[in-house]
Write a protein that holds these residues in place. Sequence first.
Motif, PDB file in Angstrom:
ATOM      1  N   VAL A  93      15.997  68.060  30.625  1.00 31.73           N
ATOM      2  CA  VAL A  93      14.574  68.010  30.983  1.00 31.73           C
ATOM      3  C   VAL A  93      14.463  67.879  32.498  1.00 31.73           C
ATOM      4  O   VAL A  93      14.961  66.907  33.071  1.00 31.73           O
ATOM      5  CB  VAL A  93      13.846  66.844  30.291  1.00 31.73           C
ATOM      6  CG1 VAL A  93      12.367  66.846  30.684  1.00 31.73           C
ATOM      7  CG2 VAL A  93      13.991  66.936  28.778  1.00 31.73           C
ATOM      8  N   VAL A  94      13.844  68.863  33.121  1.00 31.41           N
ATOM      9  CA  VAL A  94      13.661  68.830  34.570  1.00 31.41           C
ATOM     10  C   VAL A  94      12.315  68.168  34.851  1.00 31.41           C
ATOM     11  O   VAL A  94      11.260  68.800  34.805  1.00 31.41           O
ATOM     12  CB  VAL A  94      13.724  70.242  35.188  1.00 31.41           C
ATOM     13  CG1 VAL A  94      13.564  70.154  36.704  1.00 31.41           C
ATOM     14  CG2 VAL A  94      15.035  70.912  34.823  1.00 31.41           C
ATOM     15  N   THR A 205      16.400  65.712  42.543  1.00 31.50           N
ATOM     16  CA  THR A 205      17.288  64.544  42.449  1.00 31.50           C
ATOM     17  C   THR A 205      17.602  64.198  41.004  1.00 31.50           C
ATOM     18  O   THR A 205      16.851  64.557  40.081  1.00 31.50           O
ATOM     19  CB  THR A 205      16.660  63.318  43.142  1.00 31.50           C
ATOM     20  OG1 THR A 205      17.591  62.236  43.140  1.00 31.50           O
ATOM     21  CG2 THR A 205      15.381  62.874  42.437  1.00 31.50           C
ATOM     22  N   ASN A 206      18.716  63.479  40.807  1.00 31.16           N
ATOM     23  CA  ASN A 206      19.021  62.886  39.507  1.00 31.16           C
ATOM     24  C   ASN A 206      18.951  61.360  39.590  1.00 31.16           C
ATOM     25  O   ASN A 206      19.458  60.652  38.740  1.00 31.16           O
ATOM     26  CB  ASN A 206      20.405  63.328  39.007  1.00 31.16           C
ATOM     27  CG  ASN A 206      21.500  63.134  40.040  1.00 31.16           C
ATOM     28  OD1 ASN A 206      21.359  62.318  40.961  1.00 31.16           O
ATOM     29  ND2 ASN A 206      22.577  63.888  39.919  1.00 31.16           N
ATOM     30  N   GLY A 207      18.320  60.873  40.668  1.00 27.27           N
ATOM     31  CA  GLY A 207      18.194  59.437  40.873  1.00 27.27           C
ATOM     32  C   GLY A 207      19.361  58.837  41.616  1.00 27.27           C
ATOM     33  O   GLY A 207      19.328  57.658  41.986  1.00 27.27           O
ATOM     34  N   GLU A 208      20.389  59.650  41.849  1.00 25.65           N
ATOM     35  CA  GLU A 208      21.567  59.205  42.593  1.00 25.65           C
ATOM     36  C   GLU A 208      21.809  60.136  43.789  1.00 25.65           C
ATOM     37  O   GLU A 208      21.943  59.693  44.917  1.00 25.65           O
ATOM     38  CB  GLU A 208      22.813  59.220  41.677  1.00 25.65           C
ATOM     39  CG  GLU A 208      22.737  58.257  40.505  1.00 25.65           C
ATOM     40  CD  GLU A 208      23.154  56.848  40.871  1.00 25.65           C
ATOM     41  OE1 GLU A 208      23.773  56.673  41.936  1.00 25.65           O
ATOM     42  OE2 GLU A 208      22.863  55.919  40.088  1.00 25.65           O
ATOM     43  N   LYS A 271      15.051  62.593  36.963  1.00 26.69           N
ATOM     44  CA  LYS A 271      15.798  63.850  37.049  1.00 26.69           C
ATOM     45  C   LYS A 271      14.800  64.989  37.218  1.00 26.69           C
ATOM     46  O   LYS A 271      14.280  65.521  36.244  1.00 26.69           O
ATOM     47  CB  LYS A 271      16.654  64.059  35.800  1.00 26.69           C
ATOM     48  CG  LYS A 271      17.778  63.044  35.663  1.00 26.69           C
ATOM     49  CD  LYS A 271      18.675  63.359  34.475  1.00 26.69           C
ATOM     50  CE  LYS A 271      19.848  62.383  34.403  1.00 26.69           C
ATOM     51  NZ  LYS A 271      20.745  62.696  33.275  1.00 26.69           N
ATOM     52  N   GLY A 272      14.525  65.309  38.467  1.00 29.36           N
ATOM     53  CA  GLY A 272      13.538  66.349  38.720  1.00 29.36           C
ATOM     54  C   GLY A 272      13.156  66.393  40.184  1.00 29.36           C
ATOM     55  O   GLY A 272      13.885  65.912  41.057  1.00 29.36           O
ATOM     56  N   GLU A 289       1.551  60.608  50.107  1.00 28.19           N
ATOM     57  CA  GLU A 289       1.613  60.499  48.649  1.00 28.19           C
ATOM     58  C   GLU A 289       2.941  61.039  48.136  1.00 28.19           C
ATOM     59  O   GLU A 289       3.628  61.811  48.810  1.00 28.19           O
ATOM     60  CB  GLU A 289       0.475  61.296  48.000  1.00 28.19           C
ATOM     61  CG  GLU A 289       0.578  62.805  48.251  1.00 28.19           C
ATOM     62  CD  GLU A 289      -0.483  63.618  47.536  1.00 28.19           C
ATOM     63  OE1 GLU A 289      -1.262  63.032  46.762  1.00 28.19           O
ATOM     64  OE2 GLU A 289      -0.523  64.844  47.742  1.00 28.19           O
ATOM     65  N   TYR A 290       3.295  60.604  46.938  1.00 29.80           N
ATOM     66  CA  TYR A 290       4.375  61.203  46.165  1.00 29.80           C
ATOM     67  C   TYR A 290       3.747  62.058  45.060  1.00 29.80           C
ATOM     68  O   TYR A 290       2.720  61.699  44.500  1.00 29.80           O
ATOM     69  CB  TYR A 290       5.220  60.145  45.458  1.00 29.80           C
ATOM     70  CG  TYR A 290       6.106  59.287  46.308  1.00 29.80           C
ATOM     71  CD1 TYR A 290       7.184  59.818  47.017  1.00 29.80           C
ATOM     72  CD2 TYR A 290       5.911  57.901  46.355  1.00 29.80           C
ATOM     73  CE1 TYR A 290       8.027  59.005  47.757  1.00 29.80           C
ATOM     74  CE2 TYR A 290       6.761  57.088  47.089  1.00 29.80           C
ATOM     75  CZ  TYR A 290       7.814  57.645  47.799  1.00 29.80           C
ATOM     76  OH  TYR A 290       8.650  56.842  48.524  1.00 29.80           O
ATOM     77  N   ASN A 291       4.400  63.159  44.720  1.00 31.84           N
ATOM     78  CA  ASN A 291       4.131  63.844  43.465  1.00 31.84           C
ATOM     79  C   ASN A 291       5.446  63.942  42.707  1.00 31.84           C
ATOM     80  O   ASN A 291       6.525  63.957  43.317  1.00 31.84           O
ATOM     81  CB  ASN A 291       3.544  65.244  43.684  1.00 31.84           C
ATOM     82  CG  ASN A 291       2.101  65.175  44.156  1.00 31.84           C
ATOM     83  OD1 ASN A 291       1.400  64.202  43.912  1.00 31.84           O
ATOM     84  ND2 ASN A 291       1.651  66.203  44.853  1.00 31.84           N
ATOM     85  N   CYS A 292       5.357  64.028  41.385  1.00 30.31           N
ATOM     86  CA  CYS A 292       6.569  64.002  40.563  1.00 30.31           C
ATOM     87  C   CYS A 292       6.960  65.400  40.098  1.00 30.31           C
ATOM     88  O   CYS A 292       7.704  65.549  39.135  1.00 30.31           O
ATOM     89  CB  CYS A 292       6.367  63.069  39.366  1.00 30.31           C
ATOM     90  SG  CYS A 292       5.011  63.531  38.279  1.00 30.31           S
ATOM     91  N   ARG A 293       6.481  66.419  40.818  1.00 34.24           N
ATOM     92  CA  ARG A 293       6.759  67.813  40.454  1.00 34.24           C
ATOM     93  C   ARG A 293       6.561  68.652  41.709  1.00 34.24           C
ATOM     94  O   ARG A 293       6.144  68.147  42.754  1.00 34.24           O
ATOM     95  CB  ARG A 293       5.837  68.275  39.327  1.00 34.24           C
ATOM     96  CG  ARG A 293       4.398  67.720  39.396  1.00 34.24           C
ATOM     97  CD  ARG A 293       3.541  68.304  40.457  1.00 34.24           C
ATOM     98  NE  ARG A 293       2.303  67.578  40.698  1.00 34.24           N
ATOM     99  CZ  ARG A 293       1.403  67.970  41.582  1.00 34.24           C
ATOM    100  NH1 ARG A 293       1.607  69.042  42.322  1.00 34.24           N
ATOM    101  NH2 ARG A 293       0.308  67.267  41.791  1.00 34.24           N
TER     102      ARG A 293
END
Length: 426
Positions: A93-94, A205-208, A271-272, A289-293
């Motif tokens: 899942v991206v 990113t994958n959080g790492e 992860k995205g 701001e942040y966006n998650c996509r």
Amino acid sequence: MNILLLGSGGREHALAWKIRQSKKCNSLFIAPGNPGTASCGTNVALSPNDFDSIASFCKEKQIEMIVVGPEDPLVNGIYDFIKSNSETSHIVVVGPSKQGALLEGSKAYAKAFMQRHSIPTASYKEFTKENYNEGVEYIRAHSLPIVLKADGLAGGKGVVIASTHKEALETFSSMILSSQFGAAGDKVVIEQFLTGVELSVFALTNGEQFVVLPEAKDYKRIGEGDTGPNTGGMGAVSPVPFADDKFRGKVLSQVVEPTIKGLREEGIVYKGFVFFGLIKVNDEPFVIEYNCRMGDPETEVVMPRLDSDLIDLFLAMEQGSLDQEMIKTDSRAAATVVVVSGGYPGEYEKGKKVNGMDRSWGSDTLPFYAGIQLKGNDLVTSGGRVLAITSYGTGLQDAVDKSLKEIEHIQFEKMNFRKDIGYEFR
């Protein structure tokens, strides 16, 4: 791989166009898609927020990867839903978990995250009905202009830059007392106005680990010279001339790296894409701001400039090898001009016949479909932002000129677009 892409706008058409180029893409399905994405894969009549139907479709079609275009399904928890089901948990899942998507889903959450991790951003306070009167006094004492943001998702329209205290107080009342944006405005973030020039930076990113994609600058205001109300975006350019190596280094060390480190330290599954909406103030980056996509219309200039295989990047994200990936970028400039319905971002009519799309386009131009649908044999408008016309050029001026020239062949009743995209750099 069998891949499912969720969404139906210009962003999703650009993503579908890019995904289709990968040798690893066997079958591509787009839910629900649009007439443009139909040229890249198979459109499926599914809502991006109907998680049960999406899971059933994934099992039926043996989907191995879901790419989430819009923010709503991410904020609603599609990552968690797919991963918690034993029959779909193997699917890549991206897009971030529900907790990770809060970086976009709640302005207050995002601001607090930035504070915790010393990420530069404007000073702020948050208010609800419970401390409404305190908010009124805060506004009256605040310097102008002042920025008011609905805490939740408001379709890109929940941000108001007020130039007078009267306007700010009326906006504050509309958001909280009159529920202008529904539950999204139950909490309002009031923040300092920063003077500078904006740009968008994107990381996968994958959080790492992470890689940074080509940057872009979009144009939110409806009117030329950046006048009038905010829209979802009237155009975009890439690269951004002022984002030189020195400034990009600051973005990396002061914004991107602390954000990924913060996700890791707080145990947030992510992860995205992370979209960093930035403003350059006296040569320093601040996060708006942040966006998650990915952004829209920025995706329509970023994907054409990305020479790397997108599916390879997604697989490296999943497999923990992003740090071994090198982003390859097209050296040409790209510019997107968005064609919108008359009246947008206010009330506008749908169902207007669109002429001029069935022809040979310039070799350097990519027409991305957004708020448009097929009715019988005719293309008709179905949204505020109808088309995103992207062109490559030797420079930004050349790219914008090519898009504008192609738009001359498009007609529909009351169509509107900005002729000055990239004006600061031309």
